[in-house]
Scaffold this motif. Structure first.
Motif, mmCIF file in Angstrom:
data_model
loop_
_atom_site.group_PDB
_atom_site.id
_atom_site.type_symbol
_atom_site.label_atom_id
_atom_site.label_comp_id
_atom_site.label_asym_id
_atom_site.label_seq_id
_atom_site.Cartn_x
_atom_site.Cartn_y
_atom_site.Cartn_z
ATOM 1 N N LYS A 18 0.830 -1.215 0.000
ATOM 2 C CA LYS A 18 0.000 0.000 0.000
ATOM 3 C C LYS A 18 0.862 1.262 0.000
ATOM 4 N N GLY A 19 1.802 1.330 0.940
ATOM 5 C CA GLY A 19 2.646 2.522 1.034
ATOM 6 C C GLY A 19 3.448 2.756 -0.236
ATOM 7 N N THR A 20 3.977 1.675 -0.793
ATOM 8 C CA THR A 20 4.754 1.760 -2.037
ATOM 9 C C THR A 20 3.901 2.326 -3.171
ATOM 10 N N ARG A 41 2.037 6.081 14.205
ATOM 11 C CA ARG A 41 3.468 6.093 14.548
ATOM 12 C C ARG A 41 3.930 7.506 14.906
ATOM 13 N N GLN A 62 -2.970 -5.916 16.790
ATOM 14 C CA GLN A 62 -4.422 -5.716 16.875
ATOM 15 C C GLN A 62 -4.795 -4.312 16.438
ATOM 16 N N VAL A 64 -5.996 -0.684 16.803
ATOM 17 C CA VAL A 64 -6.023 0.352 17.829
ATOM 18 C C VAL A 64 -7.491 0.781 17.993
ATOM 19 N N GLY A 91 -4.980 2.237 4.742
ATOM 20 C CA GLY A 91 -5.054 1.548 6.034
ATOM 21 C C GLY A 91 -6.218 1.990 6.902
ATOM 22 N N ARG A 94 -10.535 -0.097 8.716
ATOM 23 C CA ARG A 94 -10.165 -1.488 8.916
ATOM 24 C C ARG A 94 -11.245 -2.262 9.640
ATOM 25 N N GLN A 98 -15.348 1.659 11.750
ATOM 26 C CA GLN A 98 -14.548 2.753 11.182
ATOM 27 C C GLN A 98 -15.142 3.239 9.863
ATOM 28 N N ARG A 129 11.559 -5.676 4.638
ATOM 29 C CA ARG A 129 11.279 -4.237 4.521
ATOM 30 C C ARG A 129 12.216 -3.413 5.394
ATOM 31 N N TYR A 139 12.074 0.616 1.417
ATOM 32 C CA TYR A 139 12.974 -0.274 0.687
ATOM 33 C C TYR A 139 12.661 -1.726 1.004
ATOM 34 N N ARG A 158 10.697 -1.550 11.190
ATOM 35 C CA ARG A 158 9.549 -1.256 12.058
ATOM 36 C C ARG A 158 9.453 -2.265 13.194
ATOM 37 N N ARG A 169 -0.890 -9.719 12.689
ATOM 38 C CA ARG A 169 -1.498 -8.651 11.874
ATOM 39 C C ARG A 169 -2.362 -9.246 10.767
ATOM 40 N N VAL A 195 2.821 -9.064 -8.482
ATOM 41 C CA VAL A 195 3.814 -8.728 -9.507
ATOM 42 C C VAL A 195 4.689 -7.556 -9.041
HETATM 43 P P1 AP5 Z 1 0.042 -0.112 8.967
HETATM 44 O O1 AP5 Z 1 1.187 0.788 9.153
HETATM 45 O O2 AP5 Z 1 -1.082 0.331 8.136
HETATM 46 O O3 AP5 Z 1 0.606 -1.504 8.472
HETATM 47 P P2 AP5 Z 1 0.034 -2.622 7.488
HETATM 48 O O4 AP5 Z 1 -1.364 -2.562 7.045
HETATM 49 O O5 AP5 Z 1 0.434 -3.844 8.173
HETATM 50 O O6 AP5 Z 1 0.748 -2.313 6.168
HETATM 51 P P3 AP5 Z 1 2.228 -2.030 5.984
HETATM 52 O O7 AP5 Z 1 2.524 -0.588 6.206
HETATM 53 O O8 AP5 Z 1 2.999 -3.005 6.844
HETATM 54 O O9 AP5 Z 1 2.498 -2.468 4.500
HETATM 55 P P4 AP5 Z 1 2.160 -1.824 3.097
HETATM 56 O O10 AP5 Z 1 0.976 -2.502 2.534
HETATM 57 O O11 AP5 Z 1 2.144 -0.331 3.153
HETATM 58 O O12 AP5 Z 1 3.433 -2.345 2.290
HETATM 59 P P5 AP5 Z 1 4.759 -1.580 1.777
HETATM 60 O O13 AP5 Z 1 4.438 -0.716 0.628
HETATM 61 O O14 AP5 Z 1 5.524 -0.999 2.919
HETATM 62 O O15 AP5 Z 1 -0.557 -0.539 10.383
HETATM 63 C C1 AP5 Z 1 0.294 -0.937 11.445
HETATM 64 C C2 AP5 Z 1 -0.526 -1.154 12.701
HETATM 65 O O16 AP5 Z 1 -1.171 0.073 13.098
HETATM 66 C C3 AP5 Z 1 -1.673 -2.162 12.577
HETATM 67 O O17 AP5 Z 1 -1.221 -3.483 12.813
HETATM 68 C C4 AP5 Z 1 -2.637 -1.661 13.666
HETATM 69 O O18 AP5 Z 1 -2.215 -2.096 14.939
HETATM 70 C C5 AP5 Z 1 -2.471 -0.165 13.599
HETATM 71 N N1 AP5 Z 1 -3.461 0.462 12.688
HETATM 72 C C6 AP5 Z 1 -3.229 0.984 11.461
HETATM 73 N N2 AP5 Z 1 -4.371 1.451 10.899
HETATM 74 C C7 AP5 Z 1 -5.350 1.217 11.814
HETATM 75 C C8 AP5 Z 1 -6.766 1.452 11.822
HETATM 76 N N3 AP5 Z 1 -7.394 2.005 10.780
HETATM 77 N N4 AP5 Z 1 -7.463 1.074 12.913
HETATM 78 C C9 AP5 Z 1 -6.847 0.507 13.971
HETATM 79 N N5 AP5 Z 1 -5.520 0.252 14.020
HETATM 80 C C10 AP5 Z 1 -4.778 0.597 12.947
HETATM 81 O O19 AP5 Z 1 5.561 -2.852 1.209
HETATM 82 C C11 AP5 Z 1 6.052 -3.845 2.060
HETATM 83 C C12 AP5 Z 1 7.447 -4.315 1.579
HETATM 84 O O20 AP5 Z 1 7.313 -4.974 0.317
HETATM 85 C C13 AP5 Z 1 8.436 -3.174 1.337
HETATM 86 O O21 AP5 Z 1 9.709 -3.618 1.693
HETATM 87 C C14 AP5 Z 1 8.351 -2.917 -0.181
HETATM 88 O O22 AP5 Z 1 9.581 -2.426 -0.695
HETATM 89 C C15 AP5 Z 1 8.049 -4.300 -0.704
HETATM 90 N N6 AP5 Z 1 7.181 -4.276 -1.886
HETATM 91 C C16 AP5 Z 1 6.091 -3.504 -2.088
HETATM 92 N N7 AP5 Z 1 5.510 -3.787 -3.272
HETATM 93 C C17 AP5 Z 1 6.259 -4.792 -3.827
HETATM 94 C C18 AP5 Z 1 6.161 -5.528 -5.043
HETATM 95 N N8 AP5 Z 1 5.161 -5.321 -5.913
HETATM 96 N N9 AP5 Z 1 7.091 -6.487 -5.283
HETATM 97 C C19 AP5 Z 1 8.095 -6.733 -4.377
HETATM 98 N N10 AP5 Z 1 8.233 -6.063 -3.211
HETATM 99 C C20 AP5 Z 1 7.316 -5.103 -2.941
#
Ligand code: AP5
Length: 222
Positions: A18-20, A41, A62, A64, A91, A94, A98, A129, A139, A158, A169, A195
């Motif tokens: 998602k972030g990417t 954060r 879990q 928040v 994000g 969820r 919400q 990551r 990265y 992280r 998660r 992909v």
């Molecule tokens: P949050 O920070 O939202 O974490 P998440 O949903 O677990 O998602 P991530 O940020 O871990 O991953 P991402 O999908 O952004 O992937 P990224 O692009 O970094 O939430 C963390 C916590 O906060 C939750 O567990 C909860 O406790 C709380 N929270 C958050 N929102 C909440 C809400 N609404 N209500 C209640 N609590 C909440 O990519 C991951 C990795 O893969 C990177 O290294 C990237 O380089 C790599 N990558 C990305 N795309 C590709 C690709 N296509 N191919 C190969 N590698 C790739």
């Protein structure tokens, strides 16, 4: 000229990219990226009571509690830049509560992007990551390695990016995802996230482009 800016939600399991993808999307479409996890954060970093409470839940993988998250997101969405440029909400929501809260505040997305990624890839993406605290860039040791030694030396991980924590998660995600999807099924676009990040963006880009074209056609016909 379109009167209303884009309002986009992006969803998917932990580390689905998602972030990417949000970086690619904001670069091209100029939307304001609002990530619930980043807001939390940032709250933790201030050392506030809310931040301390939030961290307890995040460490367990879990959700928040709503009383912390909902107003935080609502306040950010209500700022002039989001209202004026459009927003990309990452994000959130969820859970059904919400989603309902956002709806009641009058925030309605035009498209709900769902990244679908297979489970074994998610685990690999989480453990590899790394984040650059200086630029905020995301990265991956294998898939997106840092460009220079200097960047490599300052990368951080992280606190919830361990295999054990990501399983928690993922469980939380699976418990809630259907309820959220049911709210947005009419505007959901499913994206193959297995992909490369560029190929994922190509799919998202074409979904957003066709949304803009539909809206242009609709406004032209009035
Ligand atoms: P949050 O920070 O939202 O974490 P998440 O949903 O677990 O998602 P991530 O940020 O871990 O991953 P991402 O999908 O952004 O992937 P990224 O692009 O970094 O939430 C963390 C916590 O906060 C939750 O567990 C909860 O406790 C709380 N929270 C958050 N929102 C909440 C809400 N609404 N209500 C209640 N609590 C909440 O990519 C991951 C990795 O893969 C990177 O290294 C990237 O380089 C790599 N990558 C990305 N795309 C590709 C690709 N296509 N191919 C190969 N590698 C790739």
């Amino acid at each position: 000229e379109l009167k209303e800016p884009l309002r986009v939600m992006i969803s998917g399991p932990p580390a689905s990219g998602k972030g990417t993808q949000c970086k690619f999307i904001t670069n091209k479409y100029g939307l304001v990226h609002i990530a619930a996890g980043d807001l939390l954060r940032a709250e933790i970093a201030t050392g506030s009571e809310n931040g301390k409470r939030a961290k307890e839940y995040m460490e367990k993988g879990q959700l928040v509690p709503d009383e912390i998250v909902v107003m935080m997101v609502k306040d950010r969405l209500s700022k002039p830049d989001s209202l004026h440029n459009g927003w990309l909400l990452d994000g959130y929501p969820r859970s059904l509560s919400q989603a309902t809260a956002l709806h009641q505040f009058g925030f309605h997305p035009q498209i709900f992007i769902l990244l679908e990624v297979s489970q074994d890839l998610l685990l690999e993406r989480v453990v590899g990551r790394r984040l650059d605290p200086v630029t905020g860039n995301i990265y991956h040791l294998k898939y997106s390695p840092p460009e220079t030694q200097q960047i490599a030396a300052r990368l951080t991980q992280r606190f919830d990016d361990t295999e054990e924590k990501v399983k928690l998660r993922l469980n939380t995600h699976h418990q809630n995802v259907e309820a959220v999807l049911s709210m947005y099924k009419d505007i959901t676009v499913k994206i193959n996230g297995d992909v490369s990040k560029e190929e994922v963006f190509t799919q998202i880009d074409s979904a957003l482009t066709s949304l803009l074209e539909q809206r242009k056609a609709a406004s032209g016909s009035v």
